[in-house]
Design an enzyme around this catalytic site. Structure first.
Site, PDB file in Angstrom:
ATOM      1  N   ALA A  66      27.983  55.361  60.495  1.00  0.00           N
ATOM      2  CA  ALA A  66      28.816  56.250  61.292  1.00  0.00           C
ATOM      3  C   ALA A  66      30.232  56.237  60.733  1.00  0.00           C
ATOM      4  O   ALA A  66      30.637  55.305  60.037  1.00  0.00           O
ATOM      5  CB  ALA A  66      28.820  55.809  62.747  1.00  0.00           C
ATOM      6  N   GLY A 112      23.984  54.060  61.600  1.00  0.00           N
ATOM      7  CA  GLY A 112      23.468  55.340  62.067  1.00  0.00           C
ATOM      8  C   GLY A 112      22.569  56.031  61.065  1.00  0.00           C
ATOM      9  O   GLY A 112      21.705  56.825  61.436  1.00  0.00           O
ATOM     10  N   GLU A 115      19.263  54.494  61.591  1.00  0.00           N
ATOM     11  CA  GLU A 115      18.798  54.973  62.893  1.00  0.00           C
ATOM     12  C   GLU A 115      18.271  56.399  62.796  1.00  0.00           C
ATOM     13  O   GLU A 115      17.264  56.747  63.422  1.00  0.00           O
ATOM     14  CB  GLU A 115      19.929  54.872  63.916  1.00  0.00           C
ATOM     15  N   GLU A 135      25.920  46.565  62.468  1.00  0.00           N
ATOM     16  CA  GLU A 135      26.889  46.796  63.539  1.00  0.00           C
ATOM     17  C   GLU A 135      27.512  45.521  64.096  1.00  0.00           C
ATOM     18  O   GLU A 135      28.684  45.524  64.497  1.00  0.00           O
ATOM     19  CB  GLU A 135      26.225  47.585  64.677  1.00  0.00           C
TER      20      GLU A 135
END
Length: 260
Positions: A66, A112, A115, A135
C-alpha cells in the site's frame, strides 16, 4: 473507460488488467484501488470476457504494498474505514466475481499486493517473485483480508509465522506452501496465464460462476457449502450451457457454450 493508474486491454475473451505505477512499484493508493474496482467491474460485465488476468507493470513488482504516505497520519477511525472500504471495493469484490481472475505475480507482492493476489481465484508467479505480509514491521496488521486468506491458503501455523516475522518468501517456497499454483520464468508468465485462461474460456462460464460461488461458500460463516453446492448443481440443469454441454458430449463434438 480511461484510467490513470491501470491499463485495461482485452483479446480473444481475455481481459488483462495491469497496475501501472512503476515508479511506486505499483503500490496501491486510494485512486488505484478505485480504478481497479472499476476495471474489474467493467471486465465482469462484458459478456465477451471469459477470464481476467491481473498483473503489475514492469519487471520488479506485482504490487509492492500500500502507499504508506496516504495513511501515515490516520487515526483509529480513519484506519478502520480504510480497511472496510478497501475490502468491500476491491478485495472481497474480486474474490466474489463470477468471472475467473488469475493473478500473474511478476515480482514483489507485498502487503496489499499479496492480499490482492490472494483475493484472485488462483495465482501464478515468475521465479523472481517474492511475497509476504510485512505489516507488523510498521506497527500494523494486514487489513485487506490478509490474515484470513493467507490462513485459508497455507494453514494457521505458516500464516502465523509469515505474518509475525514479516518475512518475504520466494516463489518456490510459495509454491511449496500452496500459496501459488505454478511458477514460471519471467518471459513465460503471461503466456502461461493466457494458455490457462484459454482452457478456462472453453468451458461453461455459467458453470464456472456457480463453482466459484460454491467454493467460496466453504469459507463463509453461517453458510453450508454442501447445501449451496446442491442448489447450484440443480440450477445448472436449467441452463442453456447444460443443454449444449450434454448434447455436445453425446454427439461427440466440441461444445459451443452460449453462456446462459
Amino acid at each position: 473507460m480511461s484510467y490513470n493508474n491501470v491499463l485495461f486491454t482485452k483479446n480473444k475473451g481475455i481481459a488483462l488488467i495491469t497496475i501501472n505505477r512503476p515508479k511506486k512499484l505499483n503500490a496501491l493508493n486510494k485512486e488505484t484501488i478505485g480504478e481497479l474496482h472499476n476495471a474489474f467491474f467493467e471486465a465482469d460485465k462484458d459478456e465477451e470476457i471469459k477470464v481476467i488476468i491481473v498483473t503489475g507493470s514492469g519487471d520488479k513488482a506485482f504490487v509492492a504494498g500500500a502507499d504508506i504516505s496516504e495513511f501515515a497520519h490516520f487515526n483509529v477511525e480513519d484506519g478502520t474505514k480504510l480497511a472496510a472500504k478497501g475490502q468491500k471495493d476491491l478485495f472481497d469484490f474480486v474474490e466474489n466475481l463470477s468471472t475467473p481472475v488469475i493473478a500473474a505475480i511478476n515480482g514483489f507482492a507485498l502487503g496489499g499486493g499479496l492480499e490482492l493476489a490472494m483475493a484472485c481465484h488462483f495465482r501464478v508467479a515468475n521465479d523472481n517473485a517474492k511475497v509476504g505480509l510485512p505489516e507488523v514491521s510498521l506497527g500494523l496488521i494486514p487489513g485487506y483480508g490478509g490474515t484470513q486468506r493467507l490462513t485459508q491458503l497455507v494453514g494457521k501455523g505458516r500464516a502465523m509465522e509469515m505474518i509475525m516475522t514479516a518475512t518475504m518468501i520466494d516463489a518456490q517456497k510459495a509454491l511449496n506452501y500452496g500459496l501459488v499454483n505454478h511458477v514460471t520464468t519471467p518471459d513465460e508468465l503471461l503466456p502461461f496465464c493466457e494458455t490457462m485462461a484459454e482452457k478456462i474460456s472453453r468451458n461453461s462460464s455459467v458453470a464456472i460462476a456457480a463453482a466459484i460461488r460454491s467454493i467460496n461458500a466453504n469459507f463463509e460463516d453461517g453458510v453450508n457449502g454442501f447445501e449451496l453446492e446442491i442448489e447450484e448443481f440443480g440450477r445448472c440443469f436449467g441452463t442453456q450451457d447444460f443443454a449444449e454441454g450434454t448434447s455436445a458430449f453425446l454427439e461427440k463434438r466440441k461444445a459451443n457454450f452460449p453462456g446462459a
